[in-house]
Design a protein around this motif. Structure first.
Motif, PDB file in Angstrom:
ATOM      1  N   ALA A  34      60.293  11.192   7.288  1.00 40.68           N
ATOM      2  CA  ALA A  34      61.273  11.604   6.277  1.00 40.68           C
ATOM      3  C   ALA A  34      61.982  10.369   5.738  1.00 40.68           C
ATOM      4  N   SER A  35      62.454   9.474   6.634  1.00 43.54           N
ATOM      5  CA  SER A  35      63.207   8.343   6.074  1.00 43.54           C
ATOM      6  C   SER A  35      62.274   7.316   5.430  1.00 43.54           C
ATOM      7  N   ASP A  36      61.053   7.118   5.962  1.00 44.51           N
ATOM      8  CA  ASP A  36      60.133   6.154   5.326  1.00 44.51           C
ATOM      9  C   ASP A  36      59.715   6.613   3.918  1.00 44.51           C
ATOM     10  N   SER A  37      59.655   7.936   3.708  1.00 40.98           N
ATOM     11  CA  SER A  37      59.165   8.441   2.417  1.00 40.98           C
ATOM     12  C   SER A  37      60.282   8.588   1.393  1.00 40.98           C
ATOM     13  N   THR A  38      61.528   8.635   1.850  1.00 40.48           N
ATOM     14  CA  THR A  38      62.601   8.911   0.883  1.00 40.48           C
ATOM     15  C   THR A  38      63.494   7.701   0.633  1.00 40.48           C
ATOM     16  N   ARG A  39      63.263   6.593   1.363  1.00 38.79           N
ATOM     17  CA  ARG A  39      64.128   5.428   1.155  1.00 38.79           C
ATOM     18  C   ARG A  39      63.989   4.916  -0.290  1.00 38.79           C
ATOM     19  N   ILE A  67      41.999  -5.621   2.079  1.00 38.84           N
ATOM     20  CA  ILE A  67      41.946  -4.156   2.139  1.00 38.84           C
ATOM     21  C   ILE A  67      43.336  -3.663   2.534  1.00 38.84           C
ATOM     22  N   ALA A  68      43.870  -2.722   1.753  1.00 35.64           N
ATOM     23  CA  ALA A  68      45.212  -2.183   2.024  1.00 35.64           C
ATOM     24  C   ALA A  68      45.079  -0.795   2.637  1.00 35.64           C
ATOM     25  N   ILE A  69      45.739  -0.576   3.757  1.00 31.82           N
ATOM     26  CA  ILE A  69      45.725   0.769   4.356  1.00 31.82           C
ATOM     27  C   ILE A  69      47.171   1.233   4.518  1.00 31.82           C
ATOM     28  N   ASP A  70      47.472   2.377   3.956  1.00 37.40           N
ATOM     29  CA  ASP A  70      48.813   2.940   4.110  1.00 37.40           C
ATOM     30  C   ASP A  70      48.702   4.349   4.656  1.00 37.40           C
ATOM     31  N   GLY A  71      49.834   4.841   5.125  1.00 39.59           N
ATOM     32  CA  GLY A  71      49.874   6.223   5.613  1.00 39.59           C
ATOM     33  C   GLY A  71      51.052   6.407   6.545  1.00 39.59           C
ATOM     34  N   PRO A  72      51.379   7.663   6.836  1.00 40.59           N
ATOM     35  CA  PRO A  72      52.516   7.931   7.725  1.00 40.59           C
ATOM     36  C   PRO A  72      52.214   7.518   9.166  1.00 40.59           C
ATOM     37  N   ALA A  73      53.209   7.645  10.018  1.00 39.56           N
ATOM     38  CA  ALA A  73      53.066   7.235  11.424  1.00 39.56           C
ATOM     39  C   ALA A  73      51.899   7.963  12.094  1.00 39.56           C
TER      40      ALA A  73
END
Ligand code: DC
Length: 493
Positions: free
Chosen positions: A182-187, A13-19
């Protein structure tokens, strides 16, 4: 935790999302429920950051970082939670320190660091069924994961959660989070994005249980889909042509189905159901002395028929609030849909049945629900008890159970007979839902009358075993409505 082996349960099971969107909380709860490992991949990037800071290797030197990542003795011990070791040193407790927090986004953007971590993460996912949480799990690490979840929440809610967890000022937590997002989403490498096939849940105002309930529903559907098809009789010679035509029609209708899923029941009713369920749990807590027991017995996946005694029109949502682990699709009397508020039960996921009639459409709908691995709710008595005593069950429930081979979950509802009276409400009535032991029945396509009658009796006994004595009529002969209703000490409806 039940930890039952369920055939077809999806993994990894993969779970993603912001901090601070709830990935670890949800991931750990799912791992505990299904008996999976839990790997918080963010901790691995944090551990690398700690090691780089200790070694004096800056994020502005990607080649040195890559060399360090390749040789680092980093072990991620996935279990009910994740522990990270650098060599023999357990560094888990140091990974949320401010200097790690401030630098982790910079180091985790370096492609050489990422490829070293991704390899180790895949190893964990291959070693045993696992839940992995991070930023790129559904898109890069495990693109073929059968279940992907993407969690979001407002920045304000996330900052409040993180501030509370780390005893940090909410304004500071918000600044940290928004900088990292911001940096995790734009790298350039593996930025945080939702995989197109991920189940997206906004957890801003959702309690953990509601999030889990959504996920369980998806798990149930996946488990049902992967269940082996029943052995078919020798295939007819024209079967392939018919299957191809069916397939073509299904594909042609796919865009329509997608629109329906976006605007129709598929998407809206679960949200509406869970909003109602949690609101009702709150109301019950306020107006009554409310209790639900045996929730741990609710099977987490697979087709299920919830059966209960019936005292009040409010019983379906109240049993649903008691179970609150899976969404129940109730069979509800057709008359209900004629009232001006008739759309509400439909939105809530219930479907109409013409009582006192062999309603084939309702039967087929019930069977479809079970075939999808969902939960069907039924009151075997077919109507509310006028006396408070549990009444004679109709054979419909047993027939559906036998034809589908679904698990039966007996429940008892107690105290809702008091709800119609304002005076009773002022006295904070005791209302409870008792959940019994589920049992399975063998699937029989054309059950005999005897089989239906035996199962009807078994369902009735399972429900009555959960009820306090005051709801039980004294039967004079099997199958005959209780004579206590004629004047004895009735529970008083
Ligand atoms: O989940 P977390 O906040 O502990 O993650 C810390 C950092 O690690 C995050 O800012 C981005 C990075 N990370 C990543 O790039 N890829 C992952 N799969 C997990 C985390």
């Amino acid at each position: 935790m039940p930890n039952r082996p369920i055939p077809g349960l999806p993994h990894p099971i993969a779970i993603d999302g912001p901090a601070a969107s709830g990935k670890s909380t949800v991931g750990q709860a799912l791992a505990a429920e299904f008996g999976y490992l839990f790997l918080d991949t963010g901790l691995m990037y944090r551990a690398f950051t700690l090691a780089a800071l200790r070694a004096g290797v800056g994020a502005d030197d990607p080649a040195a970082c890559e060399a360090l990542a390749a040789s680092l003795p980093l072990t991620a011990r996935a279990g009910s939670e994740t522990n990270i070791f650098l060599g023999d040193e357990d560094v888990t407790g140091e990974l949320r320190a401010p200097e790690v927090e401030a630098n982790v986004s910079k180091y985790s953007a370096i492609p050489g660091v990422r490829s070293a971590m991704v390899g180790r993460q895949r190893e964990v996912a291959q070693s045993a069924p696992a839940v992995l949480a991070g930023r790129d799990i559904g898109t890069v690490v495990l693109p073929d994961a059968p279940l992907k979840i993407f969690l979001t929440a407002s920045e304000e809610a996330r900052a409040a959660r993180r501030g509370e967890q780390q005893h940090q000022d909410a304004a500071q937590a918000r600044r940290d989070i928004s900088g990292r997002d911001a940096s995790d989403s734009t790298r350039a490498t593996a930025p945080l994005t939702r995989a197109p096939d991920a189940l997206e849940l906004d957890t801003t105002a959702m309690p953990l249980e509601a999030v889990l309930a959504f996920v369980r529903e998806r798990v149930a559907a996946l488990a049902a889909r992967s269940a082996p098809a029943p052995p078919s009789a020798t295939a007819a010679p024209h079967a392939p042509a018919r299957a191809a035509a069916k397939d073509g029609a299904r594909r042609a209708l796919a865009p329509l189905r997608r629109v329906r899923a976006w605007f129709g029941y598929g998407r809206f009713t679960p949200a509406f159901y869970w909003a109602c369920t949690y609101l009702l749990r709150f109301i019950l807590m306020v107006i009554g002395r409310w209790k639900a027991t045996g929730r741990e017995r609710v099977p987490v996946a697979g087709p299920l028929i919830v059966v209960s005694n019936h005292l009040n029109n409010a019983d379906p949502p109240i049993v649903g609030a008691g179970i609150a682990r899976r969404r129940i699709r109730w069979m509800a009397k057709a008359e209900l849909y004629k009232y001006p508020f008739g759309a509400i039960p439909r939105l809530w996921g219930a479907f109409p049945v013409r009582r006192f009639d062999a309603d084939i459409r309702a039967m087929l709908q019930a069977e479809r629900i079970l075939k999808n691995g969902e939960v069907l709710g039924m009151f075997p008595e077919g109507h509310r008890s006028r006396t408070g005593y549990v009444g004679k069950p109709h054979p419909g429930t047993a027939l559906i159970a036998l034809r589908s081979g679904a698990t039966v979950l007996p429940c008892a509802i107690v105290g809702t007979e008091q709800l119609g009276n304002l005076w009773n409400l002022l006295k904070k009535p005791r209302i409870s839902v008792v959940i019994g032991e589920p049992f399975t029945v063998e699937k029989v396509r054309k059950p005999s009358e005897q089989q239906v009658s035996d199962l009807t009796e078994r369902i009735f006994e399972a429900i009555t075993a959960l009820l306090p004595a005051k709801y039980l009529p004294t039967y004079t002969e099997p199958g005959k409505e209780g004579n206590a209703a004629d004047g004895g000490d009735s529970p008083g409806v």
